[in-house]
Design a protein around this motif. Structure first.
Motif, mmCIF file in Angstrom:
data_model
loop_
_atom_site.group_PDB
_atom_site.id
_atom_site.type_symbol
_atom_site.label_atom_id
_atom_site.label_comp_id
_atom_site.label_asym_id
_atom_site.label_seq_id
_atom_site.Cartn_x
_atom_site.Cartn_y
_atom_site.Cartn_z
ATOM 1 N N THR A 113 0.777 -1.380 0.208
ATOM 2 C CA THR A 113 0.015 0.475 0.134
ATOM 3 C C THR A 113 1.079 1.428 0.455
ATOM 4 O O THR A 113 0.439 2.563 -1.263
ATOM 5 N N THR A 144 -10.347 0.229 1.701
ATOM 6 C CA THR A 144 -9.747 -0.326 1.848
ATOM 7 C C THR A 144 -10.108 -1.615 2.851
ATOM 8 O O THR A 144 -10.510 -1.318 4.486
ATOM 9 N N THR A 145 -9.594 -3.119 3.264
ATOM 10 C CA THR A 145 -10.231 -3.889 4.292
ATOM 11 C C THR A 145 -10.222 -3.386 5.416
ATOM 12 O O THR A 145 -11.253 -3.655 6.262
ATOM 13 N N SER A 160 -10.981 -0.714 -4.272
ATOM 14 C CA SER A 160 -9.661 -0.068 -3.452
ATOM 15 C C SER A 160 -9.051 -1.149 -3.677
ATOM 16 O O SER A 160 -8.351 -1.353 -5.187
ATOM 17 N N GLY A 161 -7.862 -1.990 -2.771
ATOM 18 C CA GLY A 161 -6.910 -2.414 -3.560
ATOM 19 C C GLY A 161 -6.933 -3.175 -4.155
ATOM 20 O O GLY A 161 -5.829 -3.053 -5.495
ATOM 21 N N ILE A 196 -8.269 5.254 -3.124
ATOM 22 C CA ILE A 196 -8.107 4.314 -2.340
ATOM 23 C C ILE A 196 -7.991 5.217 -0.602
ATOM 24 O O ILE A 196 -8.953 4.884 -0.085
#
Lengths: 131, 240
Positions: free
Chosen positions: B83, B142-143, B199-200, B221
């Motif tokens: 990231t 993002t998680t 996201s990622g 993100i």
């Protein structure tokens, strides 16, 4: 390579520390990303024609190329949700597919529409297709 | 005989990280081979293929997710530095990002609200429970942020995590082709859409193909994480 990894992990640590100190609601790696971004922008802007070191760039490219792999362990977590998925598969499936598609389309469309007059040449995708 | 193998090979092996590390890596390499087979099609997503393969192996061997993750957590850890690495394309394209800040802001708010509201609404209309509807709200970020927000509003964090990754895979598989169909051929739009909606996972797909796309995905993100962490708890303050 090693120095670049140290830079990334160091920024991640900085992000975690900042998160704790300021009790921010954002994960450390995301704060670290903005922190490294600021660092690299300063580096580029302070010298004349100073570029990001090749080593940092190559290491970043490697990480990004294999980023998909890094999501697999968390993704396998779906198996622990078997009960909910079986019980409510229809709302979950339609909700997930519908909202993801809508969100991609709206974000892409608004971004494209509001920025179409600026720098369009640099950003243009050649006619290559992925499917 | 097979009992012997089980006792002397399987049990000691399944207690070390080596086994699940190898299985995860192997499944991803297999996914890459399959994708190459389909001449690089985004539909043959190596992330999706490897998650399916590893899940099948974990379930068939009656391994718990916890003991699988104990081995695979080393791969999971690298998500942090990866990231951070998105800062590099971001910094290289900072001038273009700055010139487009207005567009980014508008598109971000539109896309983020669309994702939150449509997800919750569809689940509600189709008769899903409140737990599932709330778990759906923060799924496009993002998680780690998604899970934290899910806890905050009373969703099921583990379900949110699964939805975040599956949604990201969907955005990665369908996103580019769909935007092409809408006649959008602009890396800024493709990158931002991937970052905001997927996201990622989706960002990784765009980032691997274009640096400008990577820069806008990184912005997507980061900013969507920020926005969602602030507005979702506010939106669902009164629905508990």
């Amino acid at each position: 390579m090693l120095a670049a990894i140290f830079l990334f992990v160091g920024c991640q640590l900085t992000g975690e520390v900042l998160r704790e100190l300021l009790s921010l609601p954002i994960p450390g790696p995301v704060i670290g990303m903005f922190f490294l971004g600021a660092l690299l922008v300063c580096w580029q802007k302070t010298g004349t024609n100073r570029n990001i070191p090749v080593e940092v760039e190559r290491t970043a490219e490697t990480f990004i190329r294999y980023m998909g792999l890094l999501f697999v362990p968390a993704g396998v977590g779906v198996i622990s949700q078997g009960g909910l998925l079986r019980a409510e598969w229809l709302p979950i499936l339609v909700g997930l597919v519908g909202s993801t598609i809508l969100s991609v389309a709206i974000t892409g469309f608004v971004m494209h529409w509001t920025s179409r007059t600026r720098h369009t040449k640099v950003a243009l995708i050649n006619s290559e297709r992925t499917l | 005989m097979s009992n012997n193998v089980f006792q002397h090979v399987w049990i000691p092996l399944s207690a070390t990280p080596l086994l699940w590390l190898a299985v995860t890596l192997g499944a991803y390499v297999f996914g890459l081979v399959i994708q190459k087979w389909f001449s690089g099609s985004a539909l043959a997503s190596p992330v999706l293929i490897s998650i399916a393969v590893v899940s099948a192996i974990v379930l068939l061997t009656r391994t718990t997710y916890q003991s699988y993750f104990a081995g695979a957590q080393f791969i999971n850890f690298l998500l942090g530095p990866a990231t951070i690495a998105l800062a590099v394309p971001l910094a290289k394209n900072i001038d273009l990002v700055r010139h487009n800040l207005h567009s980014i802001g508008i598109a971000l708010i539109a896309g983020s609200l669309t994702s939150i509201i449509s997800g919750v609404l569809i689940v509600w209309v189709l008769g899903g429970t409140k737990d599932v509807a709330l778990s759906m709200a923060p799924k496009s970020v993002t998680t780690p942020i998604a899970m934290a927000v899910s806890i905050e509003i009373g969703g099921v964090p583990a379900l949110t995590a699964a939805l975040a990754i599956l949604g990201g895979i969907l955005a990665a598989i369908l996103g580019q082709e769909m935007l092409h169909r809408l006649n959008i051929r602009d890396w800024r739009a493709h990158g931002l859409a991937a970052g905001v909606a997927g996201s990622g996972v989706a960002a990784a797909q765009v980032a691997a193909r274009n640096e400008l796309g990577a820069a806008f995905a990184a912005v997507g993100i980061g900013l969507n994480g920020l926005l969602t962490a602030i507005i979702v708890p506010l939106m669902f303050l009164f629905w508990k």
